[in-house]
Design a protein around this motif. Structure first.
Motif, PDB file in Angstrom:
ATOM      1  N   ASP A 119      -5.551  29.436  32.286  1.00 47.41           N
ATOM      2  CA  ASP A 119      -6.240  30.427  31.193  1.00 47.41           C
ATOM      3  C   ASP A 119      -6.102  31.987  31.504  1.00 47.41           C
ATOM      4  OD1 ASP A 119      -6.359  29.653  28.790  1.00 47.41           O
ATOM      5  OD2 ASP A 119      -8.332  29.126  28.687  1.00 47.41           O
ATOM      6  N   ASN A 120      -5.044  32.542  32.219  1.00 57.35           N
ATOM      7  CA  ASN A 120      -5.019  33.661  32.579  1.00 57.35           C
ATOM      8  C   ASN A 120      -3.539  34.035  32.690  1.00 57.35           C
ATOM      9  OD1 ASN A 120      -4.120  33.498  35.377  1.00 57.35           O
ATOM     10  ND2 ASN A 120      -6.018  32.748  35.598  1.00 57.35           N
ATOM     11  N   ILE A 121      -3.053  35.474  32.289  1.00 55.99           N
ATOM     12  CA  ILE A 121      -1.817  35.858  32.422  1.00 55.99           C
ATOM     13  C   ILE A 121      -0.890  35.381  33.655  1.00 55.99           C
ATOM     14  CG2 ILE A 121      -2.100  38.055  33.438  1.00 55.99           C
ATOM     15  CD1 ILE A 121       0.106  37.082  30.397  1.00 55.99           C
ATOM     16  N   TRP A 122      -1.425  35.364  34.781  1.00 59.62           N
ATOM     17  CA  TRP A 122      -0.622  34.826  35.886  1.00 59.62           C
ATOM     18  C   TRP A 122      -0.383  33.493  35.966  1.00 59.62           C
ATOM     19  CZ3 TRP A 122       1.177  38.790  38.459  1.00 59.62           C
ATOM     20  CH2 TRP A 122       0.398  40.087  38.400  1.00 59.62           C
ATOM     21  N   ALA A 123      -0.950  32.558  35.042  1.00 58.11           N
ATOM     22  CA  ALA A 123      -0.583  31.386  34.980  1.00 58.11           C
ATOM     23  C   ALA A 123       0.709  30.940  34.394  1.00 58.11           C
ATOM     24  CB  ALA A 123      -1.552  30.592  34.439  1.00 58.11           C
ATOM     25  N   ASN A 155       4.592  25.974  30.921  1.00 55.47           N
ATOM     26  CA  ASN A 155       3.225  26.601  31.437  1.00 55.47           C
ATOM     27  C   ASN A 155       2.212  26.912  30.326  1.00 55.47           C
ATOM     28  OD1 ASN A 155       4.668  26.507  34.041  1.00 55.47           O
ATOM     29  ND2 ASN A 155       5.152  28.707  34.018  1.00 55.47           N
ATOM     30  N   SER A 156       2.566  27.181  29.348  1.00 61.39           N
ATOM     31  CA  SER A 156       1.511  27.367  28.166  1.00 61.39           C
ATOM     32  C   SER A 156       0.945  26.145  27.718  1.00 61.39           C
ATOM     33  CB  SER A 156       2.402  28.116  26.914  1.00 61.39           C
ATOM     34  OG  SER A 156       3.011  29.318  27.539  1.00 61.39           O
ATOM     35  N   ILE A 157       1.796  25.053  27.734  1.00 63.72           N
ATOM     36  CA  ILE A 157       1.295  23.823  27.538  1.00 63.72           C
ATOM     37  C   ILE A 157       0.040  23.157  28.588  1.00 63.72           C
ATOM     38  CG2 ILE A 157       1.675  21.315  26.849  1.00 63.72           C
ATOM     39  CD1 ILE A 157       4.303  22.286  25.456  1.00 63.72           C
ATOM     40  N   MET A 158       0.526  23.397  29.607  1.00 57.74           N
ATOM     41  CA  MET A 158      -0.065  22.849  30.680  1.00 57.74           C
ATOM     42  C   MET A 158      -1.331  23.456  31.150  1.00 57.74           C
ATOM     43  SD  MET A 158       1.436  19.984  31.347  1.00 57.74           S
ATOM     44  CE  MET A 158       0.514  19.613  32.865  1.00 57.74           C
ATOM     45  N   LEU A 159      -1.150  25.091  31.340  1.00 56.33           N
ATOM     46  CA  LEU A 159      -2.222  25.660  31.858  1.00 56.33           C
ATOM     47  C   LEU A 159      -2.980  26.807  30.885  1.00 56.33           C
ATOM     48  CD1 LEU A 159       0.258  26.817  34.984  1.00 56.33           C
ATOM     49  CD2 LEU A 159      -1.507  24.992  34.814  1.00 56.33           C
ATOM     50  N   ILE A 160      -2.586  26.923  29.683  1.00 56.83           N
ATOM     51  CA  ILE A 160      -3.351  27.773  28.813  1.00 56.83           C
ATOM     52  C   ILE A 160      -3.646  27.177  27.621  1.00 56.83           C
ATOM     53  CG2 ILE A 160      -2.708  29.805  27.282  1.00 56.83           C
ATOM     54  CD1 ILE A 160      -2.332  30.592  30.288  1.00 56.83           C
ATOM     55  N   THR A 161      -4.954  27.467  27.346  1.00 59.09           N
ATOM     56  CA  THR A 161      -5.577  26.971  26.014  1.00 59.09           C
ATOM     57  C   THR A 161      -6.003  28.345  25.105  1.00 59.09           C
ATOM     58  OG1 THR A 161      -7.865  26.944  27.267  1.00 59.09           O
ATOM     59  CG2 THR A 161      -6.568  25.333  27.061  1.00 59.09           C
ATOM     60  N   ASN A 162      -6.046  29.538  25.787  1.00 57.22           N
ATOM     61  CA  ASN A 162      -6.502  30.610  25.127  1.00 57.22           C
ATOM     62  C   ASN A 162      -5.351  31.217  24.185  1.00 57.22           C
ATOM     63  OD1 ASN A 162      -7.199  33.207  23.949  1.00 57.22           O
ATOM     64  ND2 ASN A 162      -7.845  34.157  26.129  1.00 57.22           N
ATOM     65  N   LYS A 163      -5.436  31.183  22.818  1.00 60.11           N
ATOM     66  CA  LYS A 163      -4.355  31.348  22.043  1.00 60.11           C
ATOM     67  C   LYS A 163      -3.800  32.964  22.165  1.00 60.11           C
ATOM     68  CE  LYS A 163      -5.816  27.990  18.474  1.00 60.11           C
ATOM     69  NZ  LYS A 163      -6.312  28.136  17.063  1.00 60.11           N
ATOM     70  N   ASP A 164      -4.554  33.720  22.723  1.00 62.94           N
ATOM     71  CA  ASP A 164      -4.176  35.078  22.925  1.00 62.94           C
ATOM     72  C   ASP A 164      -3.321  35.269  23.752  1.00 62.94           C
ATOM     73  OD1 ASP A 164      -5.946  36.203  20.675  1.00 62.94           O
ATOM     74  OD2 ASP A 164      -7.503  36.609  22.026  1.00 62.94           O
ATOM     75  N   VAL A 202       5.889  33.656  23.026  1.00 60.73           N
ATOM     76  CA  VAL A 202       6.495  33.707  21.925  1.00 60.73           C
ATOM     77  C   VAL A 202       7.301  32.290  21.692  1.00 60.73           C
ATOM     78  CG1 VAL A 202       8.523  34.740  22.532  1.00 60.73           C
ATOM     79  CG2 VAL A 202       8.007  34.582  19.983  1.00 60.73           C
ATOM     80  N   GLN A 203       7.930  31.858  23.016  1.00 64.34           N
ATOM     81  CA  GLN A 203       8.264  30.508  22.913  1.00 64.34           C
ATOM     82  C   GLN A 203       7.428  29.453  22.247  1.00 64.34           C
ATOM     83  OE1 GLN A 203      11.511  30.040  23.050  1.00 64.34           O
ATOM     84  NE2 GLN A 203      12.391  31.732  24.062  1.00 64.34           N
ATOM     85  N   TYR A 204       6.238  29.492  22.995  1.00 61.51           N
ATOM     86  CA  TYR A 204       5.248  28.318  22.484  1.00 61.51           C
ATOM     87  C   TYR A 204       4.852  28.684  21.173  1.00 61.51           C
ATOM     88  CZ  TYR A 204       1.349  25.159  22.893  1.00 61.51           C
ATOM     89  OH  TYR A 204       0.378  24.262  22.910  1.00 61.51           O
ATOM     90  N   ILE A 205       4.672  29.656  20.557  1.00 60.62           N
ATOM     91  CA  ILE A 205       4.194  30.023  19.119  1.00 60.62           C
ATOM     92  C   ILE A 205       5.420  29.293  18.265  1.00 60.62           C
ATOM     93  CG2 ILE A 205       4.085  31.632  17.410  1.00 60.62           C
ATOM     94  CD1 ILE A 205       1.318  31.440  19.088  1.00 60.62           C
TER      95      ILE A 205
END
Length: 291
Positions: free
Chosen positions: A137-141, A212-221, A225-228
């Motif tokens: 849940d951070n940009i470095w992820a 990486n977005s699916i696995m490591l990110i839950t913050n919508k912000d 763009v690929q995940y959106i």
């Protein structure tokens, strides 16, 4: 001045290349045209280069919540620029080290890198490692997990460096330069073709990354763009699967929106490639045949 005469074989080569270029361009043009086609025309005639009715409905729906799309583009551009820059630096420094014949056990180190192209630890150890490193849940992820450079790219640059005269390094040593100065001031400018090639590889990998977005990110912000766009496509597929008596999917330009998603996805890479194209073939060929 003697004019150059075209032979039959030359004409055939030009004709073949023309048709080949058109064949490569056709899917891209069809995608763009379908994205501007009304859903009724697509349902009636299928995909067509000359649709009966044009429509902007797909793009209007995609940009209905434009703030989300623009924020996602900002995130994607940031991780692509920062991630590619860091990955290029690490990959180039590793390649320079392995191309230096004064480094002990460099062949064993190269074998260690090569093994990573054959085996990996799997998703569970990968996730645990990222969690322990605080990459949740951070940009470095979105940057560091992909930052572990590709061994193929490293060998590509190393092979290019091996094609350079070793006397360059020896002369710099005599003049008192250290390895960092030699790598940055001498080798990097000479390796621009292969670095540009690898830069394109990394940029495409970062831009297209949604895993990486699916696995490591839950913050919508922090969604790129690929995940959106992946979410939009998944929602469209779900709507299309609704039974016809519900008729909800037919109120939306489902097929046109899919093509619009593709156009939004590939746009920046298509614009980036012409700037690197003059380096691409030279760097790929020289880097792959030496060593």
């Amino acid at each position: 001045m003697k004019k150059k005469r075209f032979s039959l074989s030359t004409c055939l080569i030009y004709i073949f290349l023309t048709f080949f270029c058109l064949a490569c361009l056709f899917p891209l043009l069809l995608t763009v045209i379908v994205s501007f086609t009304s859903e009724a025309s697509i349902e009636k005639n299928g995909y067509s280069m000359f649709p009966e009715h044009f429509s902007l409905e797909a793009y209007k729906l995609l940009f209905q919540n434009s703030a989300v799309i623009f924020r996602a583009y900002t995130i994607s551009i940031f991780i692509t620029v920062v991630g590619t820059t860091l990955a290029i630096f690490i990959t180039t420094m590793a390649a320079y080290t392995l191309s230096n014949n004064k480094v002990k056990y460099r062949n064993m180190i190269a074998l260690y890198f090569f093994i990573t192209t054959l085996f990996n630890g799997g998703i569970v150890p990968w996730y645990i490692m990222n969690h322990k490193l605080g990459l949740i849940d951070n940009i470095w992820a979105l940057i560091i997990p992909t930052l572990m450079f590709s061994a193929f790219n490293m060998f590509l640059i190393r092979n290019f460096m091996d094609s350079l005269p070793n006397e360059l390094r020896e002369s710099a040593y005599i003049d008192g330069a250290n390895d960092m100065r030699i790598a940055i001031q001498i080798y990097l400018p000479l390796c621009l073709p292969v670095i540009a090639t690898v830069c394109l590889f990394y940029a495409i990998a970062y831009w297209n990354d949604w895993f990486n977005s699916i696995m490591l990110i839950t913050n919508k912000d922090l969604y790129p763009v690929q995940y959106i766009l992946f979410q939009i496509k998944s929602n469209l597929d779900a709507l299309k699967a609704i039974p016809q008596n519900a008729s909800l999917s037919f109120k939306l330009p489902v097929e046109a929106m899919k093509m619009a998603v593709v156009c939004l996805t590939i746009g920046p890479i298509v614009l980036l490639y012409p700037y690197l194209q003059r380096f691409f073939i030279k760097g790929l060929i020289i880097g792959s045949v030496k060593g």
